[in-house]
Design an enzyme around this catalytic site. Sequence first.
Site, PDB file in Angstrom:
ATOM      1  N   HIS A 128      23.156  31.464  52.093  1.00  8.06           N
ATOM      2  CA  HIS A 128      22.533  31.098  53.371  1.00  8.06           C
ATOM      3  C   HIS A 128      22.109  32.396  54.046  1.00  8.06           C
ATOM      4  O   HIS A 128      22.181  33.465  53.471  1.00  8.06           O
ATOM      5  CB  HIS A 128      23.566  30.420  54.278  1.00  8.06           C
ATOM      6  CG  HIS A 128      24.223  29.216  53.714  1.00  8.06           C
ATOM      7  ND1 HIS A 128      23.669  27.960  53.773  1.00  8.06           N
ATOM      8  CD2 HIS A 128      25.424  29.051  53.108  1.00  8.06           C
ATOM      9  CE1 HIS A 128      24.513  27.083  53.236  1.00  8.06           C
ATOM     10  NE2 HIS A 128      25.577  27.713  52.818  1.00  8.06           N
ATOM     11  N   CYS A 152      23.243  25.976  48.454  1.00 16.89           N
ATOM     12  CA  CYS A 152      24.625  25.525  48.591  1.00 16.89           C
ATOM     13  C   CYS A 152      24.833  24.018  48.344  1.00 16.89           C
ATOM     14  O   CYS A 152      24.901  23.606  47.202  1.00 16.89           O
ATOM     15  CB  CYS A 152      25.158  25.971  49.944  1.00 16.89           C
ATOM     16  SG  CYS A 152      26.958  26.066  49.965  1.00 16.89           S
TER      17      CYS A 152
HETATM   18  N1  GLN Z   1      30.284  21.193  51.105  1.00 18.94           N
HETATM   19  C1  GLN Z   1      30.001  22.118  50.058  1.00 18.94           C
HETATM   20  C2  GLN Z   1      31.159  23.067  49.806  1.00 18.94           C
HETATM   21  O1  GLN Z   1      32.005  23.203  50.647  1.00 18.94           O
HETATM   22  C3  GLN Z   1      28.739  22.894  50.386  1.00 18.94           C
HETATM   23  C4  GLN Z   1      28.927  23.837  51.538  1.00 18.94           C
HETATM   24  C5  GLN Z   1      27.630  24.442  52.050  1.00 18.94           C
HETATM   25  O2  GLN Z   1      26.572  23.898  51.850  1.00 18.94           O
HETATM   26  N2  GLN Z   1      27.726  25.553  52.747  1.00 18.94           N
HETATM   27  O3  GLN Z   1      31.210  23.677  48.773  1.00 18.94           O
END
Ligand code: GLN
Length: 254
Positions: A191, A94
């Site tokens: 995740h 992510c």
């Molecule tokens: N901040 C990034 C987004 O909102 C990554 C989010 C995350 O790592 N879950 O896309």
Amino acid sequence: MTVQIHLVQLYPRQMNIYGDHGNVLTLRRQLEWRGFEPIVHDYNPGDRLPERVDIIIGGGGQDSGQSAVQTDLLDLRSQLSDLAEAETPMLMICGLYQMFGHRFDTVDGQSIDGIGLLDVTTVGQTERFIGNIVTQSSDFGRIIGYENHSGRTMLGPGSTPLGTVVSGAGNNGEDGTEGARSRNVLGSYLHGSLLPKNPALSAFLIDTALRNRGIDPSESSRADGSAVPSPSSAFETASTLAQRARTDAGNRPR
Ligand code: GLN
């Protein structure tokens, strides 16, 4: 002498949400069960990478966390790029997946530069993609996880998608792709933790690291004559649990 396998976790304080640390725990245990000695290095801003790096893991984070590590990651760019060229296996989830690409333009109008090891570019949107996700990958079979991101990621020709979305949103909710791969650098929005219920991915990371060290993965349980513990029962229990986790997670509603 037990062979030591050096695992680097990038920015565990800022980039580590929705269970991403479980990826490190999974690799650590699997290496132990296979008769190796995992050495886990937490890499924080201002640190130096260890002399030997066999596997690199990175997780997700808030836009603010991504912003906080941006300068340090850009400083690491050439070292990480050399490691990628040397076929070092890496898994970025992510937030760090986005930052292993070229750029992430956040929903607040901030532009976060990435290191371009993956040919992807990301733009944030107000509507977040949140929920359980199942994808199908030609290299790794069914990949199951959980996504929560504002970013829409588009792939360039230098990366191939990690998988095709079966249910969920994936890279951008439009083209049916999820994640990206260049060389042995894998990026994914999943995740969950990802690795405990996707053993094909952890096997890929470990087997690639072993090959890079000149070790035949099929002989890994004999890598260290006397010091190798019998992996069978713990490993089998974990495999059974992983299968159950895959089934349960794969059948969850969005
Ligand atoms: N901040 C990034 C987004 O909102 C990554 C989010 C995350 O790592 N879950 O896309």
